[in-house]
Design a protein around this motif. Structure first.
Motif, PDB file in Angstrom:
ATOM      1  N   GLU A 201      45.263  66.756 112.995  1.00 16.31           N
ATOM      2  CA  GLU A 201      44.746  65.393 112.918  1.00 16.31           C
ATOM      3  C   GLU A 201      43.257  65.297 113.222  1.00 16.31           C
ATOM      4  O   GLU A 201      42.523  64.575 112.529  1.00 16.31           O
ATOM      5  CB  GLU A 201      45.514  64.497 113.895  1.00 16.31           C
ATOM      6  N   SER A 202      42.808  66.020 114.261  1.00 13.23           N
ATOM      7  CA  SER A 202      41.409  65.860 114.676  1.00 13.23           C
ATOM      8  C   SER A 202      40.652  67.162 114.817  1.00 13.23           C
ATOM      9  O   SER A 202      39.449  67.156 115.071  1.00 13.23           O
ATOM     10  CB  SER A 202      41.359  65.110 116.019  1.00 13.23           C
ATOM     11  N   GLY A 203      41.351  68.274 114.695  1.00 14.91           N
ATOM     12  CA  GLY A 203      40.705  69.572 114.879  1.00 14.91           C
ATOM     13  C   GLY A 203      40.439  69.910 116.331  1.00 14.91           C
ATOM     14  O   GLY A 203      39.808  70.928 116.627  1.00 14.91           O
ATOM     15  N   SER A 204      40.912  69.075 117.254  1.00 19.23           N
ATOM     16  CA  SER A 204      40.687  69.319 118.675  1.00 19.23           C
ATOM     17  C   SER A 204      41.810  70.181 119.237  1.00 19.23           C
ATOM     18  O   SER A 204      42.965  70.024 118.860  1.00 19.23           O
ATOM     19  CB  SER A 204      40.634  67.986 119.435  1.00 19.23           C
ATOM     20  N   ASN A 205      41.419  71.075 120.114  1.00 14.97           N
ATOM     21  CA  ASN A 205      42.432  71.941 120.745  1.00 14.97           C
ATOM     22  C   ASN A 205      42.831  71.432 122.122  1.00 14.97           C
ATOM     23  O   ASN A 205      43.349  72.176 122.942  1.00 14.97           O
ATOM     24  CB  ASN A 205      41.914  73.369 120.854  1.00 14.97           C
ATOM     25  N   SER A 206      42.570  70.137 122.381  1.00 16.01           N
ATOM     26  CA  SER A 206      42.898  69.534 123.672  1.00 16.01           C
ATOM     27  C   SER A 206      43.574  68.188 123.444  1.00 16.01           C
ATOM     28  O   SER A 206      43.142  67.405 122.599  1.00 16.01           O
ATOM     29  CB  SER A 206      41.626  69.357 124.514  1.00 16.01           C
ATOM     30  N   LEU A 207      44.616  67.948 124.181  1.00 17.68           N
ATOM     31  CA  LEU A 207      45.358  66.697 124.064  1.00 17.68           C
ATOM     32  C   LEU A 207      45.466  66.070 125.456  1.00 17.68           C
ATOM     33  O   LEU A 207      45.932  66.702 126.404  1.00 17.68           O
ATOM     34  CB  LEU A 207      46.751  66.956 123.496  1.00 17.68           C
ATOM     35  N   ARG A 208      45.001  64.818 125.548  1.00 16.15           N
ATOM     36  CA  ARG A 208      44.967  64.143 126.851  1.00 16.15           C
ATOM     37  C   ARG A 208      46.244  63.357 127.097  1.00 16.15           C
ATOM     38  O   ARG A 208      46.673  62.561 126.267  1.00 16.15           O
ATOM     39  CB  ARG A 208      43.763  63.194 126.892  1.00 16.15           C
ATOM     40  N   PHE A 209      46.854  63.602 128.277  1.00 15.86           N
ATOM     41  CA  PHE A 209      47.969  62.811 128.752  1.00 15.86           C
ATOM     42  C   PHE A 209      47.428  61.759 129.725  1.00 15.86           C
ATOM     43  O   PHE A 209      46.230  61.673 129.966  1.00 15.86           O
ATOM     44  CB  PHE A 209      48.993  63.700 129.465  1.00 15.86           C
ATOM     45  N   LYS A 210      48.329  60.964 130.313  1.00 12.08           N
ATOM     46  CA  LYS A 210      47.887  59.922 131.224  1.00 12.08           C
ATOM     47  C   LYS A 210      47.203  60.504 132.451  1.00 12.08           C
ATOM     48  O   LYS A 210      46.146  60.022 132.877  1.00 12.08           O
ATOM     49  CB  LYS A 210      49.078  59.058 131.648  1.00 12.08           C
ATOM     50  N   ARG A 211      47.810  61.529 133.049  1.00  5.40           N
ATOM     51  CA  ARG A 211      47.217  62.132 134.246  1.00  5.40           C
ATOM     52  C   ARG A 211      47.148  63.649 134.144  1.00  5.40           C
ATOM     53  O   ARG A 211      47.063  64.356 135.143  1.00  5.40           O
ATOM     54  CB  ARG A 211      48.056  61.762 135.481  1.00  5.40           C
ATOM     55  N   ALA A 212      47.125  64.170 132.930  1.00  8.40           N
ATOM     56  CA  ALA A 212      47.097  65.614 132.743  1.00  8.40           C
ATOM     57  C   ALA A 212      46.500  65.938 131.371  1.00  8.40           C
ATOM     58  O   ALA A 212      46.287  65.046 130.539  1.00  8.40           O
ATOM     59  CB  ALA A 212      48.511  66.201 132.861  1.00  8.40           C
ATOM     60  N   THR A 213      46.245  67.222 131.126  1.00  8.07           N
ATOM     61  CA  THR A 213      45.638  67.667 129.868  1.00  8.07           C
ATOM     62  C   THR A 213      46.346  68.918 129.376  1.00  8.07           C
ATOM     63  O   THR A 213      46.616  69.836 130.163  1.00  8.07           O
ATOM     64  CB  THR A 213      44.140  67.983 130.062  1.00  8.07           C
TER      65      THR A 213
END
Length: 288
Positions: A201-213
């Motif tokens: 979707e974005s090419g990013s290798n990081s996904l942000r959760f509410k209080r975690a990554t």
């Protein structure tokens, strides 16, 4: 001469009677008292009327000695029953030291109920090799104002719990490992699908959760909590048949919160998959 003989006879009789019933250490004092009493008796006897004989006085003296002997035996028996036992208890902690130790061991336990907190304090003190008596004094310093018996009972409960924990270390270790394996078996496949979706979707290798990554670092997936640090780090690969494989590099303490997070993540992932499938069906319909 008769008075002298009487005194000698009474002294011998006193020694014989007393030695049969009391310890040697008390003979001299009893004898001294007896002789003094006899001296007074003899002085009185000399003042008696001429109608009484020395043998009457002797009989009276013997009766007196027997009464003294019986009373001495009773006193000795009572004293024996009341003899204090020698104890080897160590001196108790001073009140201010007990309070300081209570404060030390209660660190980060403020949110616990008072009974649970004091039981945990007792466990910590026992783990520090504090004597049972000292631990009781520490618990006695609690703001809960336990009685001495209640403090002793709390320490006993803590001691039994600690003994149970020490007797089952292997079982606890196996339970911890099983919990970690079940957690990773649930979380890793979801994490792989989510990070792949993020990359598409974005090419990013990081996904942000509410209080975690969640991050993809080379062939590793890392899930990091904002406050607790890394929850897990795993190396991920697919074998020749395309099956997902992973091996844990690090896993921290798994809490209920972590399981709930990945259950929600699984729900989100199912929604994404459902939306993608609907989109594919719609595209196929347009191409007809």
């Amino acid at each position: 001469m008769l008075a002298t003989e009487l005194q000698s006879y009474l002294e011998k009789r006193a020694i014989s009677s007393i030695a049969d019933y009391i310890e040697q250490s008390t003979i001299s004092s009893a004898l001294t008292e007896t002789v003094l009493e006899l001296t007074q008796q003899l002085s009185q006897y000399q003042q008696l009327s001429a109608g009484r004989t020395i043998f009457d006085d002797l009989e009276a003296a013997i009766v007196y000695l027997e009464q003294l002997h019986r009373s001495q035996k009773t006193v000795d028996a009572i004293a024996l029953n009341k003899t204090p036992t020698i104890t080897t208890d160590e001196p108790k902690l001073k009140d201010n030291l007990s309070a300081e130790l209570y404060k030390h061991y209660s660190a980060d336990l403020q949110n616990l109920l008072v009974t649970d907190r004091d039981k945990e304090i007792a466990i910590r003190a026992l783990l520090d090799d504090k004597p049972i008596q000292d631990v009781e004094e520490i618990i006695f310093a609690s703001p809960a104002r336990w009685t001495q018996d209640e403090a002793r009972e709390l320490v006993l409960i803590a001691s039994n719990q600690l003994a149970t924990q020490k007797s089952e270390p292997e079982q606890s270790l196996d339970e911890k490992q099983r919990k970690e394996e079940e957690f990773l078996a649930m979380a890793v496949p979801i994490a792989v699908e989510l990070i792949n979706w993020q990359l598409r979707e974005s090419g990013s290798n990081s996904l942000r959760f509410k209080r975690a990554t969640l991050e993809k670092q080379g062939r590793e997936l890392v899930f990091t909590h904002d406050e607790r640090g890394e929850i897990f780090r795993v190396a991920v690969n697919r074998n020749q048949s395309g099956k997902l494989e992973y091996s844990p590099i690090y896993i921290g303490s798994v809490e209920r919160e972590d399981i709930q997070v990945w259950q929600k993540a699984d729900h989100v992932l199912q929604q994404i998959i459902e939306e993608q499938q609907q989109e594919l069906r719609q595209n196929k319909g347009f191409s007809l």
